[in-house]
Design an enzyme around this catalytic site. Sequence first.
Site, PDB file in Angstrom:
ATOM      1  N   ASP A   2       0.853  -1.196   0.000  1.00  0.00           N
ATOM      2  CA  ASP A   2       0.000   0.000   0.000  1.00  0.00           C
ATOM      3  C   ASP A   2       0.887   1.245   0.000  1.00  0.00           C
ATOM      4  OD1 ASP A   2       0.832  -0.602   2.707  1.00  0.00           O
ATOM      5  OD2 ASP A   2      -0.557   0.944   3.395  1.00  0.00           O
ATOM      6  N   GLU A  22       0.268  -0.691   5.830  1.00  0.00           N
ATOM      7  CA  GLU A  22       1.329  -0.110   6.656  1.00  0.00           C
ATOM      8  C   GLU A  22       1.160   1.390   6.777  1.00  0.00           C
ATOM      9  OE1 GLU A  22       4.995   1.509   8.173  1.00  0.00           O
ATOM     10  OE2 GLU A  22       4.161   1.952   6.212  1.00  0.00           O
TER      11      GLU A  22
HETATM   12 ZN    ZN Z   1       7.011   2.207   4.061  1.00  0.00          ZN
END
Ligand code: ZN
Length: 473
Positions: free
Chosen positions: A113, A179
């Site tokens: 992501d 994340e």
């Molecule tokens: Zn990163």
Amino acid sequence: MTDSSGSSFAQNPPEDALEAALAESVELGLPASIADLSALVRIPSVSWAAFDPAHVEASADAVAELFRSTGAFEAVDVLRASTESGELGQPAVLATRPAKNGKPTVLLYAHHDVQPPGQDADWDSPPYEPTVRGDRLYGRGAADDKAGVVSHLASVRALAAVAGADFDLGLVVFIEGEEEFGSRSFANFLETNRDRLAADVIVVADSDNWDTETPSLTISLRGNVTFKLTVSTLAHASHSGMFGGAVPDAMLATIRLLSTFHDADGSVAVAGLTSRPITAPEYTEETLRAEAGLLDGVQPIGTGSILSRLWAGPSITVTGIDAPTVANASNTLSPSVSVRVSARIAPGQEASDALAALEAHIRSHAPFGAHVEISDVDTGNPFLVDTSGWAVSAAKDAMRDAWGAEPVEAGVGGSIPFIADLVRVFPEAQILVTGVEDPHTRAHSPNESLHLGVFKRAIGAEALLLLRLNSRE
Ligand SMILES: [Zn+2]
């Protein structure tokens, strides 16, 4: 190719011939790796709640397909876990192959992501249109962290090319999908998939390098505390000509309060936020100016060596403000103002203690008796890597040999809070924090880019580490 005794290297290749073949395989595979990375950059996989989750799903599927295509894994799955509040997290990719003949298992972590792109106008080429200029590839996620994903992929390909697809090393590939949105389902994902994730060594490829010619192994990370701070002084807005001068508006109170976070020289002035004494490599003000883009005449803030400020001291930044815009400004006293406060905290301090110190400071410094409210708190603990294990020396040896330069044991000012979760669930595993970024990457910012030389050397180092672990007794 034969040696002096006439025996063929191909039948019983010595280590250095295998390693030379590996380096060649990495070099030959680079165009395909750049193409795979470019295809991933084209998918706008922003994991934030306000963005279309279909792109993150497409990105997970594309990553899974890439790892499947290596033929090196027994299973490749796209999986989700629930967050603490019970919602479903973003899709992660989990690929596994069991170790054979007593060899170790290595977990390769990265995330697919990305951060939102910000304003398109701030980019010199469109954020999701991968573009090579000079020796850099530009695009959102071109470095953070899709290059981390592809460096794992390329390392596995190179290992399989020289050691054969039937190699002994155990591998776990874990490519997270949120994340950049706080790794909200990470802890549950670890618990749910604990058996499949178990490894002797964990490589977290989400950090940076000293410069484009010098690798770093990250050994300390700051933690973070972020929250929304709302300052209120009035029950409702009023005409500034009616009451201005006799009652404080919320903007005045907010500005006064925020100004107490720092001393005159810019040092953090919140009691209870600690620093950690460190010895750091030489890093000049000139380098800081160039890397951070500090304007002529603007001075750095804080005291002590520059790296001790960046790696081992606290910082506080106001990263957003909800207040009337300039275009909509009327002659009004604002009743309340909200800001987002983002603090980095030094290794050695618990995030909960840092939050308590910030909260106490805000309550005791609220001017004019203004009401303050702290909400939307997010915290991550700092982290110090245990550098005493064999994996750290093996990783540094591989970096030295692949880069042709001595690796730097570095701190970073940023945070990777989930590393604390990894250590909690897998206390026996050795953690290696590596990465494909360099000081000019501008991760999270417009014009994010990857240095293609760093990309090749980072793949070379990781492939070499895997090859050596594959023959480790
Ligand atoms: Zn990163």
